[in-house]
Design a protein around this motif. Structure first.
Motif, short mmCIF file in Angstrom:
data_model
loop_
_atom_site.label_atom_id
_atom_site.label_comp_id
_atom_site.label_asym_id
_atom_site.label_seq_id
_atom_site.Cartn_x
_atom_site.Cartn_y
_atom_site.Cartn_z
N ARG A 117 2.12 1.34 -1.12
CA ARG A 117 1.42 1.38 0.24
C ARG A 117 -0.03 3.06 0.39
N ARG A 118 0.34 3.89 -0.84
CA ARG A 118 -0.84 5.00 -1.12
C ARG A 118 -2.21 4.16 -1.35
N VAL A 119 -1.95 2.52 -2.59
CA VAL A 119 -3.18 2.64 -2.89
C VAL A 119 -3.68 1.55 -2.95
N ARG A 125 -2.62 -6.66 0.65
CA ARG A 125 -0.95 -6.54 0.88
C ARG A 125 -0.30 -6.41 -0.29
N ALA A 126 1.13 -6.74 -0.22
CA ALA A 126 1.57 -6.16 -1.21
C ALA A 126 2.70 -7.49 -1.28
N ASP A 172 10.45 -0.15 5.68
CA ASP A 172 10.37 1.04 5.50
C ASP A 172 8.63 1.94 5.37
N ALA A 173 8.18 1.37 4.46
CA ALA A 173 7.19 2.38 4.69
C ALA A 173 5.95 1.81 4.88
N GLY A 174 6.39 1.47 6.31
CA GLY A 174 4.92 1.35 6.70
C GLY A 174 4.64 0.13 7.21
N PHE A 175 5.02 -1.10 6.00
CA PHE A 175 4.20 -2.87 6.27
C PHE A 175 4.87 -3.23 7.31
N THR A 176 3.68 -4.47 7.65
CA THR A 176 4.39 -4.94 8.38
C THR A 176 4.06 -6.45 8.51
N ALA A 229 4.21 -8.55 2.35
CA ALA A 229 3.54 -8.11 3.26
C ALA A 229 2.23 -7.42 3.48
N GLN A 230 1.86 -6.59 4.25
CA GLN A 230 0.29 -6.33 4.44
C GLN A 230 1.08 -4.94 5.63
#
Length: 231
Positions: A117-119, A125-126, A172-176, A229-230
């Motif tokens: 999420r940081r990078v 997207r991950a 949990d890490a804030g992805f949607t 996820a985004q």
């Protein structure tokens, strides 16, 4: 190292593995001119394939020997030694993040997902890809021993069942907007025996599997979780 690379090369060359990697690239999005961080890049095959698709692909792996191999095999690629929980990547500098068969080896996979999420840039997207080590199916005459060996291998890892939790880790890490897919890797040739030798060195059990391989009766099935996820 050479024996491990040979096994990885054989597995990664299987048609199902090639198709699964390609699907992971599709789930990232338009790669042209975008920076993709490939974490746990190993020998660098995915970095090379991403670059062929027009991406600026950056491979990161904790193992210096693997990075050395990747740089030799793919001299045009960009590779760095680094930890999945502390990437040598600037904040918000990547469009895409990919981790293939990595999180099961971490004590705290949530830290790696937070690092993803940081990078990433906003809207990046991950994609997480990997097997659940407790769900491997093996055809065997000795089902009790097979269950014991599969669970023992799983229990030897820091996070063997993390793949079934990819979706929630990302949320949990804030992805949607997570997308969850489960693909099945089927091994029914000599590669299957190589896979099993990574699970156990129990000679009697492996002897039965070798007999199955010689008789064209070996079968190993590995569910592969693919979640995007985004940010």
């Amino acid at each position: 190292m050479s024996s491990l690379l040979a096994v990885l090369d054989a597995i990664e060359s299987e048609s199902a593995a090639v198709e699964l990697r390609a699907r992971s690239y599709e789930l990232l999005g338009d790669l042209t001119g975008r920076t993709v961080v490939d974490v746990g890049c190993g020998g660098g095959r995915a970095v090379a394939e991403l670059a062929e698709r027009g991406a600026h692909a950056v491979g990161v792996d904790l193992d210096p020997d693997m990075i050395a191999v990747a740089r030799t095999r793919w001299p045009a690629g960009e590779f760095h030694v680094g930890d999945a929980t502390a990437l040598p990547i600037e904040t918000g500098s990547a469009s895409y993040y990919r981790a293939d068969k990595v999180l099961h080896a971490l004590d705290d996979p949530a830290l790696a997902v937070a690092e993803a999420r940081r990078v990433l840039t906003p809207g990046g997207r991950a994609v997480l890809l990997g097997q659940d080590w407790d769900l491997i199916a093996i055809d065997s005459d000795d089902s009790e021993t097979t269950r014991r060996l599969v669970h023992a291998k799983a229990d030897s890892m820091p996070s063997p069942r993390v793949a079934r939790g990819y979706r929630n880790l990302l949320l949990d890490a804030g992805f949607t907007d997570p997308v969850v897919e489960v693909h099945t890797a089927v091994f029914a040739d000599d590669t299957a025996l190589d896979v099993l030798k990574r699970i156990t060195d129990e000679e009697g059990w492996l002897a039965e599997q070798a007999e199955r391989a010689n008789a064209n009766r070996i079968l190993v099935v590995v569910p592969m979780f693919l979640v995007a996820a985004q940010a």
